[in-house]
Motif scaffolding. Structure first.
Motif, PDB file in Angstrom:
ATOM      1  N   ASP A 118      10.711  -3.100  -2.592  1.00 16.22           N
ATOM      2  CA  ASP A 118      10.195  -2.804  -3.916  1.00 16.22           C
ATOM      3  C   ASP A 118       8.908  -1.989  -3.806  1.00 16.22           C
ATOM      4  O   ASP A 118       7.851  -2.498  -3.442  1.00 16.22           O
ATOM      5  N   LEU A 119       8.988  -0.705  -4.161  1.00 15.35           N
ATOM      6  CA  LEU A 119       7.816   0.163  -4.040  1.00 15.35           C
ATOM      7  C   LEU A 119       6.720  -0.228  -5.033  1.00 15.35           C
ATOM      8  O   LEU A 119       5.558   0.108  -4.841  1.00 15.35           O
ATOM      9  N   GLY A 120       7.086  -0.951  -6.077  1.00 18.63           N
ATOM     10  CA  GLY A 120       6.093  -1.427  -7.034  1.00 18.63           C
ATOM     11  C   GLY A 120       5.169  -2.453  -6.398  1.00 18.63           C
ATOM     12  O   GLY A 120       3.955  -2.425  -6.582  1.00 18.63           O
ATOM     13  N   ILE A 121       5.738  -3.368  -5.642  1.00 15.86           N
ATOM     14  CA  ILE A 121       4.949  -4.403  -4.978  1.00 15.86           C
ATOM     15  C   ILE A 121       4.010  -3.768  -3.956  1.00 15.86           C
ATOM     16  O   ILE A 121       2.846  -4.149  -3.841  1.00 15.86           O
TER      17      ILE A 121
ATOM     18  N   ILE B 257       5.853  -6.428 -14.403  1.00 21.78           N
ATOM     19  CA  ILE B 257       6.673  -5.563 -13.547  1.00 21.78           C
ATOM     20  C   ILE B 257       5.771  -4.786 -12.600  1.00 21.78           C
ATOM     21  O   ILE B 257       4.862  -4.105 -13.051  1.00 21.78           O
ATOM     22  N   PRO B 258       5.994  -4.868 -11.302  1.00 24.87           N
ATOM     23  CA  PRO B 258       5.199  -4.030 -10.401  1.00 24.87           C
ATOM     24  C   PRO B 258       5.633  -2.567 -10.545  1.00 24.87           C
ATOM     25  O   PRO B 258       6.806  -2.248 -10.450  1.00 24.87           O
ATOM     26  N   VAL B 259       4.672  -1.695 -10.803  1.00 24.69           N
ATOM     27  CA  VAL B 259       4.997  -0.290 -11.044  1.00 24.69           C
ATOM     28  C   VAL B 259       4.791   0.514  -9.771  1.00 24.69           C
ATOM     29  O   VAL B 259       3.755   0.391  -9.126  1.00 24.69           O
ATOM     30  N   PRO B 260       5.768   1.331  -9.395  1.00 22.56           N
ATOM     31  CA  PRO B 260       5.631   2.077  -8.143  1.00 22.56           C
ATOM     32  C   PRO B 260       4.716   3.289  -8.281  1.00 22.56           C
ATOM     33  O   PRO B 260       5.091   4.412  -7.988  1.00 22.56           O
ATOM     34  N   LYS B 261       3.514   3.072  -8.761  1.00 25.49           N
ATOM     35  CA  LYS B 261       2.537   4.148  -8.869  1.00 25.49           C
ATOM     36  C   LYS B 261       1.204   3.582  -8.442  1.00 25.49           C
ATOM     37  O   LYS B 261       0.911   2.424  -8.730  1.00 25.49           O
TER      38      LYS B 261
ATOM     39  N   VAL C  63      18.111   0.357  -3.892  1.00 24.90           N
ATOM     40  CA  VAL C  63      17.765   1.297  -4.968  1.00 24.90           C
ATOM     41  C   VAL C  63      18.583   2.576  -4.983  1.00 24.90           C
ATOM     42  O   VAL C  63      18.946   3.052  -6.057  1.00 24.90           O
TER      43      VAL C  63
END
Lengths: 327, 316
Positions: free
Chosen positions: A216-219, B253-257, B182
């Motif tokens: 998970d790139l968000g984590i 929600i973990p955001v990928p930024k 993904v």
């Protein structure tokens, strides 16, 4: 890189599994280092070799079929691969701890959680039973569980609470490195947020280094300092979080970012990386990503790209960036 | 706005347990228009999958109405139900356990056609199987393969092909991409979108992943403890969530930024047990705005204008 000495240095690690259908090249010539107090995000798809690398560090690769073929793993300056099994048992849990994905299966169902934490403490530190119990209760409070619950069994806790217990066990002996293998994948988002918050606090409190294995790139954006992107058994891009997210270089990394639905904008169609992850018993020649790469050149199928430093601290294994390499 | 295809009214599904009645789905109502997608989100145990299954009568609902093309399908007898279910299909989450490991790809896709005796000759049957395989992007050379030989993405394509074989109008997608990586997830989401356009399908898309739901849905319903607590078009839901639970869920929600500015609301505690739930708002124990009324009276899902519905005493 800036630190003069790293906590963990992995050099040319290669791990194979022998199977009936051929040799699985799970980890292929992997290089990685982690500084003191650093959190490294370890990202890749299923089968990329993330967990195998972690088990390699812990020397827990099931042998047979698995075998560390080559490489060195320096931890606090000593090569773990030269340690005896007894020395490794002392290191596991006290200096390097692991948090597994599924808290439902990593706790012993017939032992109270207090005893499970105390067991870890008694194994590694010379303490009396009373002292161990006292410390176990303290650890429960550290992870946000009332100490009266020390005499409860795992099934009496929810998933998020169980993962807190697992974290308490991992931290009980104040390890210098924690390997967290998808620690929140089995949890719901609101519970995941709680657990991530806890891990962030504890990392600072105990000044522990951490390897965060996740897809998970968000984590990663949230909790990590540096990121290593893994594909087919090796690290293909490595950088600090800022550089990697703002300027991904490897076509695989770019594709990975494009496949995630964006919360803030409209997308009619997601951009996908064509094809499938390669069969690990039969990796493509040259760059393992070349059959799926939109920018593949002739060279890519023939030679394996070396690691190049495109910007200070930003490494990539890709021929596309060779000419921009000024170093 | 298209024509209404499905209308769920006051749907309830209770399960009997040792400790008492488990209110899995507790008075749920919503509509889906033809050709549109309703995204049903919520955390584990909130009743989203049970809702999907109750609509298809896989779990026979305890109470309520499911009106499909102006007819209450809960009143149908066995024969009519079987015929009905050709039009209403389901795709399951885990392509590793939802396919019979001893059937080949051909048999798996032909299975629903056999059962419903759609084709009289073998060649017709095999033509249809091949046609569906093309539709979902499965290579013809895989026709005699078995599920264990295929990766997760291809297996999920078989699951979708099975659902499509009978030419349905409505499909319940129960976490169709949750078990996938993904990259594969993106491929399957694109496929679902393409099929919806091509075949005019209507979806009920069940998922816990809000970014996926946002990507596919026209309307989103958020469930908590067996009830829908907020329902809205997908845009407003993300720009301006109204219910305190939706706000917390979106912020988690973990955001990928990197450096994404998001104020995170960390909820205390856990979801309460759905067995014999007390009266009042199910979110009471975790809500920071709670007052006495929330404990006494269950808030109803009310229209607050612009097609938005919220179940909270403090949102008007």
């Amino acid at each position: 890189m800036s630190k003069n000495k790293n906590l963990l240095d992995i050099k040319n690690l290669t791990i194979h599994y022998g199977t009936d259908s051929g040799t699985v090249y799970a980890v292929d010539n992997l290089n990685l280092d982690i500084g003191y107090g650093e959190t490294l995000g370890f990202v890749g798809e299923t089968g990329a070799g993330k967990t195998t690398t972690a088990l390699g560090i812990m020397q827990l690769i099931p042998n047979p079929p698995g075998k560390i073929i080559d490489g060195e793993i320096y931890f606090e300056g000593e090569n773990l691969l030269n340690k005896t099994e007894k020395e490794m048992r002392d290191i596991r849990g006290s200096k390097i701890s692991m948090i597994f994905q599924d808290p439902m299966t990593s706790l012993n169902p017939v032992m109270t959680v207090g005893d499970q934490i105390a067991e870890m403490i008694k194994l590694h530190d010379k303490v009396t039973n009373e002292e161990a119990d006292k410390r176990a209760k303290e650890m429960l409070e550290v992870v946000g569980i009332r100490k009266e619950r020390a005499k409860d069994y795992p099934h009496q806790f929810s998933g998020g609470m169980k993962q807190r217990v697992v974290i308490a066990i991992a931290l009980a002996c104040h390890p210098s490195l924690i390997i967290a293998d998808e620690p929140t994948t089995a949890l719901d988002v609101t519970i995941q947020a709680q657990v991530l918050e806890l891990m962030k606090d504890l990392k600072v409190k105990y000044d522990t280094s951490m390897i965060m294995i996740t897809h998970d790139l968000g984590i990663v954006a949230e909790i990590c300092d540096n990121v290593a992107i893994m594909y087919a058994g090796s690290v293909i891009e490595y950088a600090d979080v800022n550089s990697l997210y703002n300027n991904p270089l490897h076509p695989y990394t770019v594709g990975l970012f494009n496949s995630i639905p964006d919360l803030d904008s409209e997308q009619e169609e997601l951009q996908v990386i064509k094809g499938h992850t390669p069969d690990p018993t039969n990796l493509p020649s040259g760059c393992p990503f070349h059959p799926r790469c939109p920018q593949a050149m002739d060279k890519c199928s023939k030679e394996k790209p070396n690691r190049i430093e495109v910007e200070p601290g930003h490494f990539v294994n890709c021929f596309l960036h060779e000419k921009t390499n000024k170093l | 706005m298209g024509d209404r295809l499905l209308e769920v009214r006051n749907l309830k599904k209770y399960f009997k347990t040792k400790e008492g009645m488990l209110h899995a789905v507790d008075d749920v109502s919503f509509n889906i228009n033809k050709g549109e997608t309703l995204g049903l989100v919520g955390e584990s145990g909130c009743g989203k999958s049970t809702t999907g299954r109750a609509i298809l009568r896989i779990h026979e609902p305890t109470d309520g109405e499911v009106i499909y093309n102006n007819e209450n399908i809960l009143k149908y007898d066995k024969n009519k139900k079987k015929k009905m279910l050709r039009k209403m299909q389901i795709v399951f989450q885990d392509p590793y356990s939802s396919l019979n490991p001893r059937l080949s790809v051909f048999d798996l896709i032909a299975d629903p056609l056999y059962v419903n005796k759609i084709y009289k000759t073998k060649s017709e049957l095999s033509d249809r199987v091949k046609e569906v395989m093309d539709l979902v992007g499965l290579e013809q050379r895989l026709i005699n393969s078995y599920p264990h030989e295929l990766d997760g993405g291809r297996r999920q394509r078989i699951g979708i092909a099975r659902a499509l074989a009978l030419r349905p109008e409505f499909i319940v997608l129960d976490e169709p991409v949750s078990a996938l990586d993904v990259c594969i997830q993106a491929q399957i989401l694109n496929l679902m979108n393409k099929l919806q356009e091509q075949l005019g399908l209507t979806y009920l898309f069940i998922s816990h992943d809000l970014s996926v739901v946002r990507h596919v849905s026209d309307v989103i319903a958020v469930m908590y403890l067996g009830k829908i607590i907020e329902l809205s078009d997908y845009k407003s839901m993300f720009i301006d969530p109204k219910h305190p639970y939706t706000q917390a869920l979106l912020s988690a929600i973990p955001v990928p930024k990197v450096g994404a500015k998001r104020e995170r609301i960390i909820l205390e505690g856990d979801v309460p047990s759905p067995v014999n739930p007390p009266p009042g708002c199910g979110f009471y124990g975790r809500c920071k705005y709670r007052e006495d009324i929330c404990k006494e009276k269950t808030p109803e899902l009310l229209n607050i204008g612009e097609g938005r519905y919220v179940a909270c005493h403090f949102v008007k």
